[in-house]
Design a protein around this motif. Structure first.
Motif, PDB file in Angstrom:
ATOM      1  N   VAL A   1      10.253  14.177 -23.934  1.00  0.00           N
ATOM      2  CA  VAL A   1       9.881  13.906 -22.550  1.00  0.00           C
ATOM      3  C   VAL A   1       8.574  13.118 -22.545  1.00  0.00           C
ATOM      4  O   VAL A   1       7.610  13.497 -23.218  1.00  0.00           O
ATOM      5  CB  VAL A   1       9.706  15.208 -21.748  1.00  0.00           C
TER       6      VAL A   1
ATOM      7  N   ALA B   1       5.464  11.651 -20.197  1.00  0.00           N
ATOM      8  CA  ALA B   1       4.786  11.806 -18.915  1.00  0.00           C
ATOM      9  C   ALA B   1       3.644  10.803 -18.819  1.00  0.00           C
ATOM     10  O   ALA B   1       2.758  10.785 -19.676  1.00  0.00           O
ATOM     11  CB  ALA B   1       4.249  13.224 -18.743  1.00  0.00           C
TER      12      ALA B   1
ATOM     13  N   ASN C   1       1.985  18.270 -16.532  1.00  0.00           N
ATOM     14  CA  ASN C   1       3.178  17.569 -17.002  1.00  0.00           C
ATOM     15  C   ASN C   1       3.534  17.860 -18.449  1.00  0.00           C
ATOM     16  O   ASN C   1       4.407  17.188 -19.015  1.00  0.00           O
ATOM     17  CB  ASN C   1       2.997  16.062 -16.800  1.00  0.00           C
ATOM     18  N   SER C   2       2.880  18.845 -19.036  1.00  0.00           N
ATOM     19  CA  SER C   2       3.243  19.230 -20.399  1.00  0.00           C
ATOM     20  C   SER C   2       3.710  20.678 -20.494  1.00  0.00           C
ATOM     21  O   SER C   2       4.625  20.984 -21.276  1.00  0.00           O
ATOM     22  CB  SER C   2       2.072  19.004 -21.361  1.00  0.00           C
TER      23      SER C   2
ATOM     24  N   PRO D   1       7.711  21.108 -19.528  1.00  0.00           N
ATOM     25  CA  PRO D   1       8.610  20.532 -20.534  1.00  0.00           C
ATOM     26  C   PRO D   1       8.574  21.276 -21.862  1.00  0.00           C
ATOM     27  O   PRO D   1       9.611  21.460 -22.509  1.00  0.00           O
ATOM     28  CB  PRO D   1       8.102  19.095 -20.683  1.00  0.00           C
ATOM     29  N   LEU D   2       7.370  21.719 -22.265  1.00  0.00           N
ATOM     30  CA  LEU D   2       7.264  22.465 -23.515  1.00  0.00           C
ATOM     31  C   LEU D   2       7.973  23.816 -23.408  1.00  0.00           C
ATOM     32  O   LEU D   2       8.660  24.251 -24.329  1.00  0.00           O
ATOM     33  CB  LEU D   2       5.793  22.670 -23.881  1.00  0.00           C
TER      34      LEU D   2
ATOM     35  N   ASN E   1      11.236  21.080 -24.997  1.00  0.00           N
ATOM     36  CA  ASN E   1      11.073  19.658 -25.303  1.00  0.00           C
ATOM     37  C   ASN E   1       9.778  19.402 -26.059  1.00  0.00           C
ATOM     38  O   ASN E   1       8.820  20.169 -25.974  1.00  0.00           O
ATOM     39  CB  ASN E   1      11.018  18.852 -23.999  1.00  0.00           C
TER      40      ASN E   1
ATOM     41  N   ILE F   1       6.611  16.690 -26.037  1.00  0.00           N
ATOM     42  CA  ILE F   1       6.006  15.903 -24.966  1.00  0.00           C
ATOM     43  C   ILE F   1       5.216  14.730 -25.535  1.00  0.00           C
ATOM     44  O   ILE F   1       4.568  14.848 -26.576  1.00  0.00           O
ATOM     45  CB  ILE F   1       5.076  16.786 -24.085  1.00  0.00           C
TER      46      ILE F   1
ATOM     47  N   LEU G   1       2.429  12.334 -23.805  1.00  0.00           N
ATOM     48  CA  LEU G   1       1.622  11.991 -22.646  1.00  0.00           C
ATOM     49  C   LEU G   1       1.061  10.600 -22.814  1.00  0.00           C
ATOM     50  O   LEU G   1       0.541  10.255 -23.874  1.00  0.00           O
ATOM     51  CB  LEU G   1       0.473  12.988 -22.459  1.00  0.00           C
TER      52      LEU G   1
ATOM     53  N   PHE H   1       3.300  18.019 -29.274  1.00  0.00           N
ATOM     54  CA  PHE H   1       2.403  17.567 -28.204  1.00  0.00           C
ATOM     55  C   PHE H   1       1.725  16.294 -28.699  1.00  0.00           C
ATOM     56  O   PHE H   1       0.869  16.330 -29.567  1.00  0.00           O
ATOM     57  CB  PHE H   1       1.368  18.643 -27.901  1.00  0.00           C
TER      58      PHE H   1
ATOM     59  N   TYR I   1      13.563  19.823 -16.741  1.00  0.00           N
ATOM     60  CA  TYR I   1      13.472  19.392 -18.134  1.00  0.00           C
ATOM     61  C   TYR I   1      14.527  20.035 -19.019  1.00  0.00           C
ATOM     62  O   TYR I   1      14.388  20.084 -20.238  1.00  0.00           O
ATOM     63  CB  TYR I   1      12.057  19.656 -18.652  1.00  0.00           C
TER      64      TYR I   1
END
Length: 512
Positions: A161, A163, A177-178, A181-182, A186, A188, A190, A217, A490
Protein backbone atom coordinates in the motif's frame (compact mmCIF):
# COMPACT_ATOMS: atom_id res chain seq x y z
CA UNK A 1 14.97 16.98 24.91
CA UNK A 2 15.96 20.61 25.50
CA UNK A 3 13.44 23.19 24.26
CA UNK A 4 14.96 26.02 22.25
CA UNK A 5 13.29 29.40 21.96
CA UNK A 6 14.87 30.58 18.73
CA UNK A 7 13.91 28.79 15.56
CA UNK A 8 16.90 28.76 13.24
CA UNK A 9 18.77 26.72 10.68
CA UNK A 10 21.17 25.59 13.41
CA UNK A 11 18.34 24.39 15.61
CA UNK A 12 16.69 22.50 12.75
CA UNK A 13 19.98 20.92 11.72
CA UNK A 14 20.63 19.90 15.32
CA UNK A 15 17.23 18.19 15.37
CA UNK A 16 18.14 16.30 12.19
CA UNK A 17 21.47 15.28 13.68
CA UNK A 18 19.89 14.16 16.94
CA UNK A 19 16.99 12.21 15.46
CA UNK A 20 18.36 10.96 12.14
CA UNK A 21 22.09 10.99 12.62
CA UNK A 22 22.35 13.82 10.10
CA UNK A 23 21.21 11.61 7.21
CA UNK A 24 18.22 12.47 5.01
CA UNK A 25 16.91 9.89 2.57
CA UNK A 26 14.42 7.13 1.97
CA UNK A 27 13.84 4.39 4.54
CA UNK A 28 14.40 1.03 2.87
CA UNK A 29 14.83 -2.38 4.50
CA UNK A 30 15.30 -0.78 7.90
CA UNK A 31 17.94 1.77 6.88
CA UNK A 32 18.18 5.32 5.53
CA UNK A 33 19.30 5.37 1.90
CA UNK A 34 20.36 8.72 0.46
CA UNK A 35 19.22 9.68 -3.02
CA UNK A 36 21.44 10.75 -5.89
CA UNK A 37 18.90 12.74 -7.89
CA UNK A 38 18.10 16.45 -7.97
CA UNK A 39 18.92 18.39 -4.83
CA UNK A 40 15.97 19.38 -2.63
CA UNK A 41 16.48 22.16 -0.09
CA UNK A 42 14.71 22.19 3.27
CA UNK A 43 13.84 25.58 4.72
CA UNK A 44 12.88 26.80 8.19
CA UNK A 45 9.42 28.30 7.68
CA UNK A 46 9.84 30.76 10.55
CA UNK A 47 13.03 32.31 9.18
CA UNK A 48 13.33 31.45 5.50
CA UNK A 49 16.77 29.87 6.09
CA UNK A 50 17.90 26.70 4.38
CA UNK A 51 18.93 24.18 7.02
CA UNK A 52 19.57 21.02 4.99
CA UNK A 53 19.50 19.46 1.53
CA UNK A 54 18.98 15.96 0.26
CA UNK A 55 19.00 14.09 -3.04
CA UNK A 56 15.79 13.03 -4.73
CA UNK A 57 15.44 9.23 -4.68
CA UNK A 58 14.38 9.20 -8.33
CA UNK A 59 13.05 6.21 -10.25
CA UNK A 60 15.85 3.90 -9.06
CA UNK A 61 15.22 4.79 -5.43
CA UNK A 62 11.48 4.28 -5.87
CA UNK A 63 12.14 0.85 -7.36
CA UNK A 64 14.30 -0.12 -4.36
CA UNK A 65 11.58 1.00 -1.95
CA UNK A 66 8.87 -0.94 -3.78
CA UNK A 67 10.98 -4.07 -4.01
CA UNK A 68 11.65 -3.84 -0.28
CA UNK A 69 7.90 -3.44 0.35
CA UNK A 70 7.10 -6.42 -1.89
CA UNK A 71 9.36 -8.63 0.21
CA UNK A 72 8.08 -7.08 3.42
CA UNK A 73 4.47 -7.71 2.45
CA UNK A 74 5.18 -11.43 2.06
CA UNK A 75 6.80 -11.57 5.49
CA UNK A 76 4.24 -9.45 7.29
CA UNK A 77 1.21 -11.02 5.66
CA UNK A 78 2.39 -14.49 6.64
CA UNK A 79 2.56 -13.64 10.33
CA UNK A 80 -0.15 -14.74 12.70
CA UNK A 81 -2.64 -11.90 13.20
CA UNK A 82 -2.06 -11.99 16.96
CA UNK A 83 1.66 -11.52 16.42
CA UNK A 84 1.03 -8.54 14.13
CA UNK A 85 -1.23 -7.05 16.80
CA UNK A 86 1.46 -7.49 19.46
CA UNK A 87 4.08 -5.79 17.28
CA UNK A 88 1.79 -2.85 16.54
CA UNK A 89 1.19 -2.42 20.27
CA UNK A 90 4.95 -2.22 20.70
CA UNK A 91 5.10 0.40 17.94
CA UNK A 92 2.47 2.45 19.78
CA UNK A 93 4.48 2.25 23.01
CA UNK A 94 7.71 3.13 21.20
CA UNK A 95 6.16 6.22 19.60
CA UNK A 96 4.84 7.26 23.02
CA UNK A 97 8.36 7.11 24.42
CA UNK A 98 9.55 9.41 21.60
CA UNK A 99 6.75 11.99 21.68
CA UNK A 100 8.97 14.88 22.73
CA UNK A 101 11.65 14.02 20.18
CA UNK A 102 9.14 13.69 17.35
CA UNK A 103 7.35 16.90 18.32
CA UNK A 104 10.61 18.84 18.46
CA UNK A 105 11.79 17.46 15.10
CA UNK A 106 8.42 18.31 13.52
CA UNK A 107 8.29 21.82 14.93
CA UNK A 108 11.92 22.72 14.27
CA UNK A 109 11.85 21.57 10.66
CA UNK A 110 8.33 22.42 9.47
CA UNK A 111 7.29 25.53 11.41
CA UNK A 112 4.35 23.77 13.07
CA UNK A 113 3.96 25.02 16.63
CA UNK A 114 5.46 22.79 19.30
CA UNK A 115 2.10 22.49 21.04
CA UNK A 116 0.41 21.28 17.83
CA UNK A 117 3.26 18.91 17.01
CA UNK A 118 3.12 17.38 20.48
CA UNK A 119 -0.64 16.88 20.20
CA UNK A 120 -0.26 15.23 16.80
CA UNK A 121 2.50 12.91 18.00
CA UNK A 122 0.16 11.83 20.79
CA UNK A 123 -2.50 11.08 18.18
CA UNK A 124 -0.05 8.81 16.35
CA UNK A 125 0.36 6.79 19.55
CA UNK A 126 -3.42 6.48 19.67
CA UNK A 127 -3.62 5.39 16.02
CA UNK A 128 -1.21 2.49 16.37
CA UNK A 129 -2.81 1.40 19.64
CA UNK A 130 -6.30 1.48 18.14
CA UNK A 131 -5.46 -0.46 14.99
CA UNK A 132 -3.35 -2.96 16.91
CA UNK A 133 -6.67 -3.92 18.45
CA UNK A 134 -8.17 -4.57 15.02
CA UNK A 135 -5.31 -6.63 13.60
CA UNK A 136 -6.59 -9.89 15.12
CA UNK A 137 -10.28 -9.15 14.54
CA UNK A 138 -10.52 -9.17 10.76
CA UNK A 139 -13.20 -11.76 10.31
CA UNK A 140 -14.96 -13.17 7.29
CA UNK A 141 -18.49 -14.53 7.03
CA UNK A 142 -20.13 -17.89 6.51
CA UNK A 143 -22.72 -17.52 3.75
CA UNK A 144 -25.61 -19.93 3.19
CA UNK A 145 -26.00 -20.81 -0.50
CA UNK A 146 -28.15 -23.35 -2.42
CA UNK A 147 -26.81 -26.88 -2.64
CA UNK A 148 -24.25 -28.81 -0.64
CA UNK A 149 -21.66 -26.14 -0.01
CA UNK A 150 -19.79 -24.63 2.89
CA UNK A 151 -19.11 -21.09 1.63
CA UNK A 152 -17.18 -18.45 3.53
CA UNK A 153 -15.17 -15.28 3.05
CA UNK A 154 -11.89 -14.10 4.47
CA UNK A 155 -10.21 -10.69 4.38
CA UNK A 156 -7.02 -10.62 2.28
CA UNK A 157 -4.49 -7.73 2.37
CA UNK A 158 -3.58 -5.93 -0.85
CA UNK A 159 0.13 -6.50 -0.28
CA UNK A 160 1.88 -3.17 -0.90
CA UNK A 161 0.00 0.00 0.00
CA UNK A 162 1.35 3.43 -0.98
CA UNK A 163 0.27 6.53 0.94
CA UNK A 164 1.08 10.03 -0.34
CA UNK A 165 0.95 12.51 2.55
CA UNK A 166 0.94 16.35 2.65
CA UNK A 167 3.22 18.96 4.13
CA UNK A 168 0.73 20.52 6.57
CA UNK A 169 0.69 17.58 9.04
CA UNK A 170 3.41 15.14 7.99
CA UNK A 171 3.74 13.18 11.24
CA UNK A 172 0.00 12.96 11.89
CA UNK A 173 -0.84 11.79 8.38
CA UNK A 174 2.06 9.32 8.39
CA UNK A 175 0.54 7.60 11.40
CA UNK A 176 -2.98 7.93 10.05
CA UNK A 177 -2.08 6.26 6.75
CA UNK A 178 0.17 3.50 8.04
CA UNK A 179 -1.46 2.04 11.17
CA UNK A 180 -4.60 0.65 9.48
CA UNK A 181 -2.86 -0.81 6.38
CA UNK A 182 -0.30 -2.48 8.65
CA UNK A 183 -3.03 -3.89 10.89
CA UNK A 184 -4.66 -5.38 7.79
CA UNK A 185 -1.43 -7.22 6.91
CA UNK A 186 -0.01 -4.92 4.23
CA UNK A 187 3.44 -3.42 3.87
CA UNK A 188 3.38 0.37 3.64
CA UNK A 189 5.28 2.83 1.47
CA UNK A 190 4.87 6.43 2.62
CA UNK A 191 5.68 9.20 0.19
CA UNK A 192 5.77 12.43 2.23
CA UNK A 193 5.92 15.90 0.75
CA UNK A 194 9.40 16.80 -0.43
CA UNK A 195 9.18 19.84 1.87
CA UNK A 196 8.58 17.88 5.09
CA UNK A 197 9.92 14.30 4.98
CA UNK A 198 11.88 14.13 8.22
CA UNK A 199 9.37 13.15 10.89
CA UNK A 200 8.01 10.45 8.59
CA UNK A 201 11.45 8.88 8.22
CA UNK A 202 11.98 9.03 11.98
CA UNK A 203 8.59 7.40 12.58
CA UNK A 204 9.57 4.56 10.24
CA UNK A 205 12.82 4.11 12.17
CA UNK A 206 10.99 3.95 15.48
CA UNK A 207 8.49 1.42 14.12
CA UNK A 208 11.31 -0.74 12.79
CA UNK A 209 13.18 -0.58 16.09
CA UNK A 210 9.96 -1.66 17.84
CA UNK A 211 9.83 -4.88 15.86
CA UNK A 212 8.41 -4.32 12.37
CA UNK A 213 10.37 -6.58 9.99
CA UNK A 214 12.51 -5.17 7.20
CA UNK A 215 10.48 -3.87 4.29
CA UNK A 216 7.19 -3.55 6.17
CA UNK A 217 7.39 0.22 6.83
CA UNK A 218 9.14 2.12 4.04
CA UNK A 219 9.49 5.80 3.12
CA UNK A 220 10.20 7.11 -0.38
CA UNK A 221 11.72 10.59 -0.17
CA UNK A 222 11.74 12.93 -3.14
CA UNK A 223 9.74 14.90 -5.66
CA UNK A 224 6.21 14.13 -6.73
CA UNK A 225 7.07 14.13 -10.43
CA UNK A 226 9.74 11.46 -9.95
CA UNK A 227 9.28 9.41 -6.80
CA UNK A 228 5.58 10.12 -6.32
CA UNK A 229 4.69 9.15 -9.87
CA UNK A 230 6.82 6.02 -9.74
CA UNK A 231 5.43 4.60 -6.49
CA UNK A 232 1.76 5.27 -7.26
CA UNK A 233 1.59 3.60 -10.68
CA UNK A 234 3.77 0.53 -10.25
CA UNK A 235 2.33 -2.96 -10.78
CA UNK A 236 3.69 -4.07 -7.40
CA UNK A 237 1.29 -1.67 -5.66
CA UNK A 238 -2.07 -2.99 -4.50
CA UNK A 239 -3.67 0.25 -3.31
CA UNK A 240 -2.90 3.97 -3.06
CA UNK A 241 -4.03 6.55 -0.52
CA UNK A 242 -3.57 10.25 -1.28
CA UNK A 243 -4.04 13.30 0.95
CA UNK A 244 -3.62 16.69 -0.69
CA UNK A 245 -5.09 19.25 -3.02
CA UNK A 246 -7.95 18.64 -5.44
CA UNK A 247 -5.91 19.21 -8.65
CA UNK A 248 -3.11 16.87 -7.56
CA UNK A 249 -5.59 14.33 -6.23
CA UNK A 250 -7.38 14.25 -9.57
CA UNK A 251 -4.12 13.65 -11.40
CA UNK A 252 -3.22 10.84 -9.01
CA UNK A 253 -6.70 9.34 -9.37
CA UNK A 254 -6.47 9.34 -13.15
CA UNK A 255 -2.96 7.88 -13.16
CA UNK A 256 -3.84 5.06 -10.75
CA UNK A 257 -7.09 4.29 -12.58
CA UNK A 258 -5.18 3.88 -15.84
CA UNK A 259 -3.15 1.05 -14.30
CA UNK A 260 -6.05 -0.40 -12.31
CA UNK A 261 -4.93 0.53 -8.79
CA UNK A 262 -7.79 1.40 -6.39
CA UNK A 263 -7.30 4.71 -4.61
CA UNK A 264 -8.54 6.49 -1.48
CA UNK A 265 -8.55 10.29 -1.89
CA UNK A 266 -8.78 12.76 1.00
CA UNK A 267 -8.73 16.19 -0.61
CA UNK A 268 -9.62 19.76 0.30
CA UNK A 269 -12.52 21.53 1.89
CA UNK A 270 -14.34 24.82 2.12
CA UNK A 271 -16.31 24.14 5.25
CA UNK A 272 -19.19 26.26 6.53
CA UNK A 273 -19.34 27.21 10.21
CA UNK A 274 -22.95 28.28 10.86
CA UNK A 275 -23.83 30.44 13.87
CA UNK A 276 -27.50 31.01 14.79
CA UNK A 277 -28.70 33.87 16.95
CA UNK A 278 -29.62 31.53 19.80
CA UNK A 279 -26.08 30.13 20.09
CA UNK A 280 -23.78 30.62 23.04
CA UNK A 281 -21.81 33.34 21.27
CA UNK A 282 -18.77 33.20 23.53
CA UNK A 283 -18.38 29.47 22.97
CA UNK A 284 -19.13 29.82 19.26
CA UNK A 285 -16.48 32.52 18.90
CA UNK A 286 -13.89 30.28 20.53
CA UNK A 287 -14.98 27.55 18.15
CA UNK A 288 -14.65 29.84 15.15
CA UNK A 289 -11.12 30.75 16.23
CA UNK A 290 -10.11 27.11 16.60
CA UNK A 291 -11.87 26.15 13.38
CA UNK A 292 -9.69 28.25 11.11
CA UNK A 293 -6.73 29.77 12.95
CA UNK A 294 -5.21 26.75 14.71
CA UNK A 295 -2.37 25.31 12.68
CA UNK A 296 -2.21 28.68 10.89
CA UNK A 297 -5.26 27.56 8.94
CA UNK A 298 -3.31 24.82 7.16
CA UNK A 299 -6.06 22.28 7.64
CA UNK A 300 -8.40 20.59 5.18
CA UNK A 301 -11.31 20.86 7.64
CA UNK A 302 -10.80 24.56 8.43
CA UNK A 303 -14.07 26.39 9.03
CA UNK A 304 -13.17 29.02 6.48
CA UNK A 305 -16.74 30.13 5.72
CA UNK A 306 -18.35 31.78 8.74
CA UNK A 307 -22.10 32.24 8.28
CA UNK A 308 -23.76 34.29 11.02
CA UNK A 309 -27.47 34.99 11.52
CA UNK A 310 -28.31 38.64 10.96
CA UNK A 311 -29.55 39.42 14.51
CA UNK A 312 -26.12 38.74 16.03
CA UNK A 313 -23.87 39.26 13.02
CA UNK A 314 -22.19 42.52 14.05
CA UNK A 315 -21.80 41.43 17.68
CA UNK A 316 -20.32 38.09 16.72
CA UNK A 317 -17.89 39.45 14.13
CA UNK A 318 -16.58 41.93 16.71
CA UNK A 319 -16.16 39.13 19.26
CA UNK A 320 -14.22 36.90 16.86
CA UNK A 321 -12.04 39.82 15.80
CA UNK A 322 -11.26 40.65 19.42
CA UNK A 323 -10.26 37.07 20.17
CA UNK A 324 -8.17 36.78 16.99
CA UNK A 325 -6.18 39.85 17.96
CA UNK A 326 -5.09 38.14 21.19
CA UNK A 327 -3.63 35.04 19.51
CA UNK A 328 0.11 34.75 20.01
CA UNK A 329 1.99 34.53 16.72
CA UNK A 330 5.70 33.77 16.77
CA UNK A 331 8.50 31.23 17.15
CA UNK A 332 6.99 27.75 16.70
CA UNK A 333 9.36 26.32 19.32
CA UNK A 334 8.12 28.71 21.99
CA UNK A 335 5.55 26.66 23.95
CA UNK A 336 3.32 29.74 24.34
CA UNK A 337 3.04 30.34 20.59
CA UNK A 338 -0.45 29.70 19.19
CA UNK A 339 0.07 30.62 15.52
CA UNK A 340 3.16 29.64 13.56
CA UNK A 341 4.18 30.45 9.98
CA UNK A 342 2.83 29.09 6.72
CA UNK A 343 4.98 26.01 6.14
CA UNK A 344 6.02 26.62 2.51
CA UNK A 345 6.85 29.82 0.67
CA UNK A 346 4.67 29.01 -2.37
CA UNK A 347 1.68 28.54 -0.06
CA UNK A 348 2.47 31.81 1.72
CA UNK A 349 2.36 33.60 -1.62
CA UNK A 350 -0.95 31.90 -2.45
CA UNK A 351 -2.53 32.92 0.86
CA UNK A 352 -1.46 36.55 0.51
CA UNK A 353 -2.76 36.65 -3.05
CA UNK A 354 -6.14 35.20 -2.10
CA UNK A 355 -6.57 37.73 0.70
CA UNK A 356 -6.03 40.55 -1.76
CA UNK A 357 -8.41 38.98 -4.26
CA UNK A 358 -11.06 38.60 -1.58
CA UNK A 359 -10.76 42.27 -0.66
CA UNK A 360 -10.82 43.17 -4.34
CA UNK A 361 -14.08 41.24 -4.67
CA UNK A 362 -15.68 43.44 -2.03
CA UNK A 363 -14.85 41.90 1.34
CA UNK A 364 -13.90 44.11 4.29
CA UNK A 365 -10.88 43.26 6.40
CA UNK A 366 -11.86 43.29 10.07
CA UNK A 367 -8.60 42.17 11.70
CA UNK A 368 -5.22 43.89 11.62
CA UNK A 369 -2.60 43.30 8.91
CA UNK A 370 0.30 44.68 10.97
CA UNK A 371 2.70 41.96 12.05
CA UNK A 372 3.72 42.06 15.73
CA UNK A 373 7.23 42.79 16.89
CA UNK A 374 7.64 39.11 17.78
CA UNK A 375 8.06 38.24 14.09
CA UNK A 376 9.46 41.42 12.57
CA UNK A 377 12.82 41.31 14.33
CA UNK A 378 15.97 40.13 12.61
CA UNK A 379 15.60 36.50 13.73
CA UNK A 380 12.15 35.84 12.23
CA UNK A 381 11.69 38.58 9.64
CA UNK A 382 12.20 36.18 6.73
CA UNK A 383 9.46 33.79 7.81
CA UNK A 384 6.16 33.01 6.11
CA UNK A 385 4.02 35.04 8.50
CA UNK A 386 0.31 35.64 7.92
CA UNK A 387 -1.78 37.11 10.72
CA UNK A 388 -5.15 35.58 11.60
CA UNK A 389 -7.39 37.27 9.04
CA UNK A 390 -11.15 37.83 9.26
CA UNK A 391 -12.86 39.26 6.18
CA UNK A 392 -16.53 40.23 6.40
CA UNK A 393 -18.97 40.58 3.55
CA UNK A 394 -17.71 37.54 1.65
CA UNK A 395 -20.71 37.13 -0.65
CA UNK A 396 -21.38 34.13 -2.93
CA UNK A 397 -19.62 35.88 -5.82
CA UNK A 398 -16.41 36.45 -3.83
CA UNK A 399 -13.31 34.39 -4.67
CA UNK A 400 -13.02 33.35 -1.03
CA UNK A 401 -16.47 31.77 -1.05
CA UNK A 402 -15.39 28.79 -3.15
CA UNK A 403 -11.57 28.78 -3.13
CA UNK A 404 -9.69 26.86 -0.44
CA UNK A 405 -7.13 29.26 1.03
CA UNK A 406 -5.26 26.84 3.31
CA UNK A 407 -4.11 29.62 5.59
CA UNK A 408 -5.41 31.55 8.63
CA UNK A 409 -8.18 33.28 6.68
CA UNK A 410 -11.94 33.18 7.29
CA UNK A 411 -14.60 34.84 5.17
CA UNK A 412 -17.80 35.84 6.98
CA UNK A 413 -21.26 36.74 5.76
CA UNK A 414 -24.82 37.08 7.01
CA UNK A 415 -27.91 34.87 6.65
CA UNK A 416 -31.53 35.09 7.81
CA UNK A 417 -33.17 31.63 7.75
CA UNK A 418 -32.24 27.98 8.25
CA UNK A 419 -32.95 27.26 4.61
CA UNK A 420 -30.66 30.09 3.50
CA UNK A 421 -27.83 28.89 5.75
CA UNK A 422 -28.12 25.31 4.51
CA UNK A 423 -28.27 26.36 0.86
CA UNK A 424 -25.22 28.55 1.34
CA UNK A 425 -23.30 25.79 3.12
CA UNK A 426 -24.06 23.38 0.28
CA UNK A 427 -23.22 25.82 -2.52
CA UNK A 428 -19.79 24.30 -3.09
CA UNK A 429 -18.27 21.28 -4.78
CA UNK A 430 -16.48 20.46 -1.53
CA UNK A 431 -18.09 18.35 1.17
CA UNK A 432 -15.55 17.61 3.86
CA UNK A 433 -16.76 19.20 7.10
CA UNK A 434 -18.96 21.80 8.71
CA UNK A 435 -20.56 22.89 11.98
CA UNK A 436 -23.62 24.53 13.48
CA UNK A 437 -23.91 26.55 16.68
CA UNK A 438 -27.37 26.66 18.24
CA UNK A 439 -29.16 25.91 21.52
CA UNK A 440 -32.11 24.45 19.59
CA UNK A 441 -31.68 20.66 19.57
CA UNK A 442 -34.14 20.08 16.73
CA UNK A 443 -32.44 22.70 14.58
CA UNK A 444 -29.03 21.19 15.32
CA UNK A 445 -30.10 17.76 14.05
CA UNK A 446 -31.94 19.22 11.07
CA UNK A 447 -28.98 21.29 9.90
CA UNK A 448 -26.50 18.48 10.58
CA UNK A 449 -28.52 16.17 8.35
CA UNK A 450 -29.10 18.73 5.61
CA UNK A 451 -25.52 19.97 5.14
CA UNK A 452 -23.58 17.75 2.72
CA UNK A 453 -20.36 16.98 4.57
CA UNK A 454 -18.50 13.87 5.65
CA UNK A 455 -17.98 15.24 9.17
CA UNK A 456 -20.30 17.68 10.92
CA UNK A 457 -20.03 19.13 14.40
CA UNK A 458 -22.72 20.56 16.68
CA UNK A 459 -21.58 23.30 19.07
CA UNK A 460 -17.96 22.25 18.55
CA UNK A 461 -15.33 22.11 15.83
CA UNK A 462 -12.31 20.04 14.78
CA UNK A 463 -12.83 17.18 17.20
CA UNK A 464 -11.64 13.96 15.57
CA UNK A 465 -10.77 10.50 16.79
CA UNK A 466 -9.23 7.48 15.13
CA UNK A 467 -12.34 5.40 15.94
CA UNK A 468 -14.63 7.62 13.83
CA UNK A 469 -14.78 7.53 10.00
CA UNK A 470 -13.37 10.61 8.26
CA UNK A 471 -13.69 11.68 4.64
CA UNK A 472 -15.67 13.81 2.27
CA UNK A 473 -18.11 14.10 -0.59
CA UNK A 474 -17.62 15.62 -4.04
CA UNK A 475 -14.29 17.37 -4.54
CA UNK A 476 -13.31 16.50 -0.96
CA UNK A 477 -12.48 12.97 -2.01
CA UNK A 478 -13.59 9.37 -1.98
CA UNK A 479 -13.30 6.61 0.60
CA UNK A 480 -12.92 7.03 4.34
CA UNK A 481 -9.99 7.28 6.71
CA UNK A 482 -10.05 6.08 10.34
CA UNK A 483 -12.77 4.11 12.05
CA UNK A 484 -13.25 0.33 11.94
CA UNK A 485 -14.06 0.47 8.23
CA UNK A 486 -10.65 1.92 7.45
CA UNK A 487 -9.11 -1.51 7.97
CA UNK A 488 -11.55 -2.89 5.42
CA UNK A 489 -10.25 -0.31 2.93
CA UNK A 490 -6.98 -2.24 2.97
CA UNK A 491 -8.32 -5.75 2.58
CA UNK A 492 -10.28 -7.51 -0.12
CA UNK A 493 -12.95 -10.16 0.53
CA UNK A 494 -12.06 -13.60 -0.80
CA UNK A 495 -14.83 -16.19 -1.25
CA UNK A 496 -14.09 -19.87 -0.62
CA UNK A 497 -16.43 -22.69 -1.75
CA UNK A 498 -16.07 -26.15 -0.20
CA UNK A 499 -18.36 -29.02 -1.33
CA UNK A 500 -20.00 -30.91 1.52
CA UNK A 501 -21.43 -33.67 -0.70
CA UNK A 502 -19.14 -36.71 -0.69
CA UNK A 503 -20.52 -38.29 -3.88
CA UNK A 504 -22.39 -37.19 -6.96
CA UNK A 505 -22.02 -34.04 -9.03
CA UNK A 506 -20.98 -31.20 -6.73
CA UNK A 507 -21.00 -28.61 -9.49
CA UNK A 508 -23.99 -26.43 -10.42
CA UNK A 509 -25.45 -26.67 -13.90
CA UNK A 510 -24.87 -22.99 -14.60
CA UNK A 511 -21.55 -21.16 -14.50
CA UNK A 512 -20.63 -17.48 -14.67
Amino acid sequence: MTTHHTSSAETAQAAVNSSLGGRIGSFVDGAIVTGSGATVDLVVAATGERFASYGDAGADGADAVLESARRGAATWGALDAFERAAILRRVSAAVESHIEELAFLESATTGKTLRDARAEATKVVEMFGYYAGWADKLMGETIPVPGNWHTYTERVPYGVVVAVTPWNAPLFTAGWNSAAPLAAGNAIVLKPSEFTPLSTVRLAQIAHEAGLPDGVFNVAVGLGATVGSAVTTDERVGKVSFIGSVPTGRRVGVATAQVGIPTVLELGGKSANIVFADANLERAADGAISAVFSGAGQSCVAGSRLLVQRDVHEEFIALVSEKAAKLRIGDPLDPTTEIGPIITRPQYDTVRSLIERGIGDGARRVTSDTLPAAVTGAALAGGNWVLPTLLDGVTPSNTLETTEVFGPVVGADVFDTEEEAIARANATRFGLAGAVWTENVSRAHYVARAVRAGTFWVNSYKTIHVAVPFGGFGDSGQGRSSGPGFVDEYTQPKAVWVPTQATGAPFPSLSY
